[in-house]
Design an enzyme around this catalytic site. Structure first.
Site, PDB file in Angstrom:
ATOM      1  N   LYS A 115       1.109   4.225  -2.814  1.00  0.00           N
ATOM      2  CA  LYS A 115       0.776   5.628  -2.514  1.00  0.00           C
ATOM      3  C   LYS A 115       1.984   6.540  -2.726  1.00  0.00           C
ATOM      4  O   LYS A 115       1.823   7.703  -3.090  1.00  0.00           O
ATOM      5  CB  LYS A 115       0.237   5.736  -1.084  1.00  0.00           C
TER       6      LYS A 115
ATOM      7  N   TYR B 177       0.840  -1.207   0.000  1.00  0.00           N
ATOM      8  CA  TYR B 177       0.000   0.000   0.000  1.00  0.00           C
ATOM      9  C   TYR B 177       0.874   1.257   0.000  1.00  0.00           C
ATOM     10  O   TYR B 177       0.642   2.191  -0.782  1.00  0.00           O
ATOM     11  CB  TYR B 177      -0.898  -0.049   1.238  1.00  0.00           C
TER      12      TYR B 177
HETATM   13  P1  NAP Z   1     -13.250   2.550   1.116  1.00  0.00           P
HETATM   14  O1  NAP Z   1     -14.258   3.083   2.057  1.00  0.00           O
HETATM   15  O2  NAP Z   1     -12.782   1.149   1.259  1.00  0.00           O
HETATM   16  O3  NAP Z   1     -13.786   2.789  -0.386  1.00  0.00           O
HETATM   17  C1  NAP Z   1     -12.984   2.381  -1.450  1.00  0.00           C
HETATM   18  C2  NAP Z   1     -13.630   2.822  -2.755  1.00  0.00           C
HETATM   19  O4  NAP Z   1     -12.775   2.400  -3.825  1.00  0.00           O
HETATM   20  C3  NAP Z   1     -14.987   2.181  -2.972  1.00  0.00           C
HETATM   21  O5  NAP Z   1     -15.844   3.135  -3.573  1.00  0.00           O
HETATM   22  C4  NAP Z   1     -14.679   1.046  -3.944  1.00  0.00           C
HETATM   23  O6  NAP Z   1     -15.739   0.750  -4.825  1.00  0.00           O
HETATM   24  C5  NAP Z   1     -13.553   1.648  -4.752  1.00  0.00           C
HETATM   25  N1  NAP Z   1     -12.738   0.616  -5.381  1.00  0.00           N
HETATM   26  C6  NAP Z   1     -11.933  -0.303  -4.784  1.00  0.00           C
HETATM   27  N2  NAP Z   1     -11.367  -1.090  -5.703  1.00  0.00           N
HETATM   28  C7  NAP Z   1     -11.807  -0.649  -6.924  1.00  0.00           C
HETATM   29  C8  NAP Z   1     -11.572  -1.060  -8.248  1.00  0.00           C
HETATM   30  N3  NAP Z   1     -10.759  -2.078  -8.546  1.00  0.00           N
HETATM   31  N4  NAP Z   1     -12.191  -0.385  -9.247  1.00  0.00           N
HETATM   32  C9  NAP Z   1     -13.039   0.641  -8.959  1.00  0.00           C
HETATM   33  N5  NAP Z   1     -13.292   1.073  -7.722  1.00  0.00           N
HETATM   34  C10 NAP Z   1     -12.688   0.426  -6.713  1.00  0.00           C
HETATM   35  O7  NAP Z   1     -11.921   3.433   1.134  1.00  0.00           O
HETATM   36  P2  NAP Z   1     -11.670   4.937   1.629  1.00  0.00           P
HETATM   37  O8  NAP Z   1     -11.192   4.874   3.016  1.00  0.00           O
HETATM   38  O9  NAP Z   1     -12.803   5.796   1.261  1.00  0.00           O
HETATM   39  O10 NAP Z   1     -10.393   5.306   0.733  1.00  0.00           O
HETATM   40  C11 NAP Z   1     -10.501   6.052  -0.465  1.00  0.00           C
HETATM   41  C12 NAP Z   1      -9.093   6.405  -0.926  1.00  0.00           C
HETATM   42  O11 NAP Z   1      -8.442   7.143   0.098  1.00  0.00           O
HETATM   43  C13 NAP Z   1      -8.220   5.177  -1.179  1.00  0.00           C
HETATM   44  O12 NAP Z   1      -7.374   5.411  -2.262  1.00  0.00           O
HETATM   45  C14 NAP Z   1      -7.417   5.060   0.098  1.00  0.00           C
HETATM   46  O13 NAP Z   1      -6.215   4.401  -0.114  1.00  0.00           O
HETATM   47  C15 NAP Z   1      -7.226   6.525   0.433  1.00  0.00           C
HETATM   48  N6  NAP Z   1      -6.906   6.767   1.827  1.00  0.00           N
HETATM   49  C16 NAP Z   1      -7.781   6.410   2.820  1.00  0.00           C
HETATM   50  C17 NAP Z   1      -7.432   6.641   4.146  1.00  0.00           C
HETATM   51  C18 NAP Z   1      -8.339   6.294   5.281  1.00  0.00           C
HETATM   52  O14 NAP Z   1      -7.920   6.455   6.432  1.00  0.00           O
HETATM   53  N7  NAP Z   1      -9.564   5.836   5.043  1.00  0.00           N
HETATM   54  C19 NAP Z   1      -6.207   7.233   4.442  1.00  0.00           C
HETATM   55  C20 NAP Z   1      -5.347   7.574   3.419  1.00  0.00           C
HETATM   56  C21 NAP Z   1      -5.711   7.345   2.107  1.00  0.00           C
HETATM   57  P3  NAP Z   1     -16.773  -0.488  -4.597  1.00  0.00           P
HETATM   58  O15 NAP Z   1     -17.242  -0.405  -3.181  1.00  0.00           O
HETATM   59  O16 NAP Z   1     -17.821  -0.245  -5.608  1.00  0.00           O
HETATM   60  O17 NAP Z   1     -15.982  -1.723  -4.851  1.00  0.00           O
END
Ligand code: NAP
Length: 246
Positions: free
Chosen positions: A158, A154
Site C-alpha cells: 500500500k 500489505y
Molecule cells: P474484500 O471485501 O476482501 O474484496 C476484495 C475484492 O478484491 C474482491 O472483489 C475480490 O474479487 C478482489 N480481488 C482479490 N484478489 C483479486 C485478484 N487477484 N484479481 C482480481 N480481483 C481480486 O476487500 P475490501 O475490504 O473491499 O478492500 C478493497 C480494497 O480496499 C483493497 O485494496 C484493500 O486493501 C483496501 N482497503 C480496505 C480496507 C478495509 O478496512 N476493508 C482498509 C484499507 C484499504 P473476488 O471476490 O472476485 O475474488
C-alpha cells in the site's frame, strides 16, 4: 456529466469496489466490474447497476496476471468503445508477523495489490494518452502510511501504491490525466470481518470518530475524484479513516 463515461473497477464484486462500482453507475457511468473468484457477486453488482440505466459487464481477471490484464482491457475497450476512469481497488491480505511470514505470502500480496495496479494502469495509459483524459484512482490504505504489525507485506504494497500514484501523476499530468490514491482506515467488509473481535475492538478504540468506515464512505471520495469537481487534483492521497491517522 457522466453519461457516456466508462469506468473499470478492479475487485468490483465485493466490499469497497462494489460500493464504488454502484456509486459510479448511480452517477450514470457505464461500468466494467473485474472479479477474480466471485462471479455470482460480480453479476449481481452488474444487475444492480443496470437499474440505474447504465451498461454493466463483469469480467473475470486475476489482476496479478500480466497476460490476462491487457487481454481483458482490450475486450473492455472493444465492448464499451473507450474507458475514462480506472479504479485499482482489488486487494488481499495475508497477515502474519515477519518471523513467520512466508516468501509466498509476501510476494502474493505485492503481486495483487501493487502489481495489479501496475498492469491495469500500463494497459490503459496509451488509451488515456490518446484521449488526453483519464482518471486513475488507487485504493491504498492507512497501513501504507502508518505501518501495522503483522502486515509488513500489505503495508509495503500500500505504501508502494502511493509512490506509484505520485510517479504516474507526474508522468501523465501534462496529458490531462489525473492519478490519486485513497487511503481508507478500517472499513467494514469481508476483509476486516475476518479479524478477531478483540482486534476489531482495539482498532475501534484508536478511531477518533468511534466508528468503522462503510464502503460508501470510500465510494463518495472516489466519485468526487472521478468527477469534474476533482479535475485539478493529482498525486494526492486522501485519507478516509475517521481520524485514525491523526
Ligand atoms: P474484500 O471485501 O476482501 O474484496 C476484495 C475484492 O478484491 C474482491 O472483489 C475480490 O474479487 C478482489 N480481488 C482479490 N484478489 C483479486 C485478484 N487477484 N484479481 C482480481 N480481483 C481480486 O476487500 P475490501 O475490504 O473491499 O478492500 C478493497 C480494497 O480496499 C483493497 O485494496 C484493500 O486493501 C483496501 N482497503 C480496505 C480496507 C478495509 O478496512 N476493508 C482498509 C484499507 C484499504 P473476488 O471476490 O472476485 O475474488
Amino acid at each position: 456529466m457522466w453519461n457516456g463515461k466508462t469506468a473499470i473497477i478492479t475487485g468490483g464484486s465485493r466490499g469497497i469496489g462494489r460500493a464504488i462500482a454502484l456509486a459510479l453507475a448511480e452517477q450514470g457511468a457505464d461500468i466494467a466490474v473485474i472479479y477474480n473468484g466471485s462471479e455470482a457477486a460480480a453479476q449481481a453488482v452488474c444487475e444492480q447497476a443496470s437499474a440505474f440505466g447504465v451498461r454493466a459487464q463483469a469480467y473475470a481477471c486475476n489482476v496479478a496476471d500480466p497476460i490476462q490484464v491487457p487481454t481483458v482491457v482490450e475486450a473492455i475497450l472493444a465492448e464499451f468503445g473507450g474507458v475514462d476512469i480506472l479504479v485499482n481497488n482489488a486487494g488481499i491480505t495475508r497477515d502474519g508477523l515477519l518471523a513467520t511470514m512466508s516468501e509466498e505470502d509476501f510476494s502474493r500480496v505485492l503481486d495483487v495489490n501493487l502489481g495489479g495496479a501496475f498492469h491495469f494502469t500500463k494497459s490503459l495509459y496509451r488509451h488515456f494518452l490518446k484521449k488526453r483524459a483519464g482518471r486513475i484512482i488507487n485504493i491504498s490504505s492507512v497501513s501504507g502510511l502508518m505501518g501495522n504489525p503483522g502486515q509488513a507485506n500489505y503495508a509495503a504494497s500500500k505504501a508502494g501504491l502511493i509512490g506509484f500514484t505520485k510517479s504516474v501523476a507526474k508522468e501523465l499530468a501534462g496529458r490531462g490525466i489525473t492519478c490519486n490514491a485513497i487511503a481508507p482506515g478500517f472499513v467494514r467488509t469481508e476483509m476486516t470481518e475476518a479479524l478477531p473481535e478483540e482486534k476489531q475492538r482495539a482498532v475501534l478504540d484508536q478511531i477518533p470518530m468511534r466508528r468503522f468506515g462503510t464502503p460508501e464512505d470510500i465510494a463518495n471520495v472516489a466519485v468526487f475524484l472521478a468527477s469534474d469537481a476533482g479535475a485539478y487534483i493529482t498525486g494526492e492521497v486522501i485519507r478516509v479513516d475517521g481520524g485514525l491517522y491523526i
